[in-house]
Scaffold this motif. Structure first.
Motif, PDB file in Angstrom:
ATOM      1  N   LYS A 128      -8.999  40.605   5.342  1.00 43.42           N
ATOM      2  CA  LYS A 128     -10.468  40.576   5.230  1.00 43.42           C
ATOM      3  C   LYS A 128     -11.036  39.524   6.174  1.00 43.42           C
ATOM      4  CE  LYS A 128     -11.024  42.311   0.528  1.00 43.42           C
ATOM      5  NZ  LYS A 128     -11.380  41.977  -0.860  1.00 43.42           N
ATOM      6  N   LEU A 129     -10.351  38.390   6.264  1.00 40.15           N
ATOM      7  CA  LEU A 129     -10.796  37.352   7.205  1.00 40.15           C
ATOM      8  C   LEU A 129     -10.692  37.841   8.650  1.00 40.15           C
ATOM      9  CD1 LEU A 129      -9.245  34.165   5.569  1.00 40.15           C
ATOM     10  CD2 LEU A 129     -11.675  34.758   5.701  1.00 40.15           C
ATOM     11  N   VAL A 130      -9.659  38.625   8.942  1.00 41.14           N
ATOM     12  CA  VAL A 130      -9.521  39.202  10.284  1.00 41.14           C
ATOM     13  C   VAL A 130     -10.708  40.111  10.592  1.00 41.14           C
ATOM     14  CG1 VAL A 130      -8.157  40.805  11.686  1.00 41.14           C
ATOM     15  CG2 VAL A 130      -7.013  38.998  10.395  1.00 41.14           C
ATOM     16  N   TRP A 131     -11.092  40.951   9.651  1.00 39.74           N
ATOM     17  CA  TRP A 131     -12.223  41.858   9.860  1.00 39.74           C
ATOM     18  C   TRP A 131     -13.530  41.079  10.027  1.00 39.74           C
ATOM     19  CZ3 TRP A 131     -11.918  46.495  11.617  1.00 39.74           C
ATOM     20  CH2 TRP A 131     -10.777  47.250  11.375  1.00 39.74           C
ATOM     21  N   ILE A 132     -13.700  40.005   9.266  1.00 36.00           N
ATOM     22  CA  ILE A 132     -14.895  39.170   9.402  1.00 36.00           C
ATOM     23  C   ILE A 132     -14.909  38.537  10.797  1.00 36.00           C
ATOM     24  CG2 ILE A 132     -16.016  37.049   8.588  1.00 36.00           C
ATOM     25  CD1 ILE A 132     -14.962  37.845   5.740  1.00 36.00           C
ATOM     26  N   GLY A 133     -13.771  38.000  11.223  1.00 33.43           N
ATOM     27  CA  GLY A 133     -13.672  37.407  12.558  1.00 33.43           C
ATOM     28  C   GLY A 133     -13.930  38.430  13.656  1.00 33.43           C
ATOM     29  N   LEU A 134     -13.438  39.639  13.467  1.00 36.81           N
ATOM     30  CA  LEU A 134     -13.697  40.707  14.436  1.00 36.81           C
ATOM     31  C   LEU A 134     -15.188  41.011  14.515  1.00 36.81           C
ATOM     32  CD1 LEU A 134     -12.532  42.865  16.356  1.00 36.81           C
ATOM     33  CD2 LEU A 134     -12.320  44.366  14.384  1.00 36.81           C
ATOM     34  N   GLY A 135     -15.853  41.013  13.368  1.00 33.17           N
ATOM     35  CA  GLY A 135     -17.309  41.220  13.361  1.00 33.17           C
ATOM     36  C   GLY A 135     -18.040  40.132  14.129  1.00 33.17           C
ATOM     37  N   PHE A 136     -17.603  38.881  13.986  1.00 31.33           N
ATOM     38  CA  PHE A 136     -18.226  37.788  14.732  1.00 31.33           C
ATOM     39  C   PHE A 136     -18.024  37.973  16.237  1.00 31.33           C
ATOM     40  CE2 PHE A 136     -17.443  34.790  10.892  1.00 31.33           C
ATOM     41  CZ  PHE A 136     -18.569  35.281  10.260  1.00 31.33           C
ATOM     42  N   ARG A 137     -16.831  38.399  16.625  1.00 33.04           N
ATOM     43  CA  ARG A 137     -16.558  38.617  18.047  1.00 33.04           C
ATOM     44  C   ARG A 137     -17.404  39.763  18.601  1.00 33.04           C
ATOM     45  NH1 ARG A 137     -12.246  36.223  16.063  1.00 33.04           N
ATOM     46  NH2 ARG A 137     -10.761  35.085  17.359  1.00 33.04           N
ATOM     47  N   LEU A 138     -17.525  40.829  17.829  1.00 33.54           N
ATOM     48  CA  LEU A 138     -18.312  41.971  18.292  1.00 33.54           C
ATOM     49  C   LEU A 138     -19.794  41.625  18.405  1.00 33.54           C
ATOM     50  CD1 LEU A 138     -16.577  44.890  16.361  1.00 33.54           C
ATOM     51  CD2 LEU A 138     -16.357  44.283  18.791  1.00 33.54           C
ATOM     52  N   LEU A 139     -20.270  40.711  17.574  1.00 34.03           N
ATOM     53  CA  LEU A 139     -21.657  40.265  17.654  1.00 34.03           C
ATOM     54  C   LEU A 139     -21.959  39.667  19.029  1.00 34.03           C
ATOM     55  CD1 LEU A 139     -24.391  39.605  16.194  1.00 34.03           C
ATOM     56  CD2 LEU A 139     -23.351  37.404  15.628  1.00 34.03           C
ATOM     57  N   LEU A 140     -20.992  38.981  19.601  1.00 32.76           N
ATOM     58  CA  LEU A 140     -21.188  38.307  20.882  1.00 32.76           C
ATOM     59  C   LEU A 140     -20.759  39.145  22.079  1.00 32.76           C
ATOM     60  CD1 LEU A 140     -19.962  34.749  19.882  1.00 32.76           C
ATOM     61  CD2 LEU A 140     -22.308  35.554  20.131  1.00 32.76           C
ATOM     62  N   LEU A 141     -20.432  40.392  21.854  1.00 35.65           N
ATOM     63  CA  LEU A 141     -19.898  41.242  22.918  1.00 35.65           C
ATOM     64  C   LEU A 141     -20.820  41.336  24.128  1.00 35.65           C
ATOM     65  CD1 LEU A 141     -17.378  42.982  23.414  1.00 35.65           C
ATOM     66  CD2 LEU A 141     -18.665  44.926  22.585  1.00 35.65           C
ATOM     67  N   LEU A 142     -22.118  41.399  23.923  1.00 31.08           N
ATOM     68  CA  LEU A 142     -23.065  41.604  25.025  1.00 31.08           C
ATOM     69  C   LEU A 142     -23.731  40.319  25.519  1.00 31.08           C
ATOM     70  CD1 LEU A 142     -24.785  44.878  23.769  1.00 31.08           C
ATOM     71  CD2 LEU A 142     -22.945  44.641  25.446  1.00 31.08           C
TER      72      LEU A 142
END
Length: 192
Positions: free
Chosen positions: A64-78
């Motif tokens: 679950k922490l991995v998925w949360i971290g992935l969401g944070f990374r995707l937020l900064l994608l652009l």
């Protein structure tokens, strides 16, 4: 939807930590000025506190922490990196390799002023060279590349995937880094 409601009731601190983290990452990634040191420090402290709340929450499993971290990374994608200008040099080196030149052999100044020996008998043009030069600054442009060969391959792949767009190349770099992060987690789990 019911699972989300159940989760919200069971861990409001984690939900608040995720929301505050999303806001902090968004602001720091898209709006923070490099010179605004006090806001940067406050943002880092807020994110550190939120990370502690999430990490020590017994209801959040590792994945679950991995998925949360992935969401944070995707937020900064652009977002173009706003705290460092090194990415301009990464893009420059990648485009130089795609143009057939070795980034260890030529400084940015030499390529811009065509003070190199081209095996193609004509000047090589780097896409958006002036923008990249202005972004990296004189100090970086006056030196040869100092990044290792593996990184140079990564820069070239990102430049190829990103095409003629600086933002596209940054997005390609981020996607490759996110995939590497996930690969490391997968391999690390297998090893451990």
């Amino acid at each position: 939807m019911n699972a989300l409601k159940t989760y919200l009731k069971g861990s409001p601190a984690a939900v608040l930590a995720i929301l505050f983290s999303l806001l902090a990452y968004y602001y720091m990634g898209y709006h923070l000025e490099r010179e605004d040191f006090s806001t940067l420090i406050l943002g880092v402290l807020l994110l550190f506190g939120c990370a502690a709340i999430l990490t020590y929450n017994p209801k959040l499993s590792f994945w679950k922490l991995v998925w949360i971290g992935l969401g944070f990374r995707l937020l900064l994608l652009l977002a173009l990196p706003n705290l460092s200008q090194d990415f301009y040099r990464f893009i420059w080196d990648g485009r130089l390799i795609l143009a057939g030149l070795n980034p260890y052999d030529y400084t940015v100044f030499e390529v811009l002023t065509e003070q190199y020996v081209s095996r193609f008998q004509e000047p090589i043009r780097i896409i958006e060279a002036e923008v990249l030069f202005a972004g990296m600054g004189d100090l970086n442009a006056s030196h040869y590349s100092n990044y290792p060969p593996l990184n140079q391959g990564f820069f070239a792949l990102s430049a190829w995937l990103g095409g003629s767009s600086i933002l596209g190349t940054v997005v390609a770099m981020r996607v490759l880094l996110i995939l590497a992060d996930l690969g490391i987690l997968w391999v690390g789990k297998k090893i451990l």
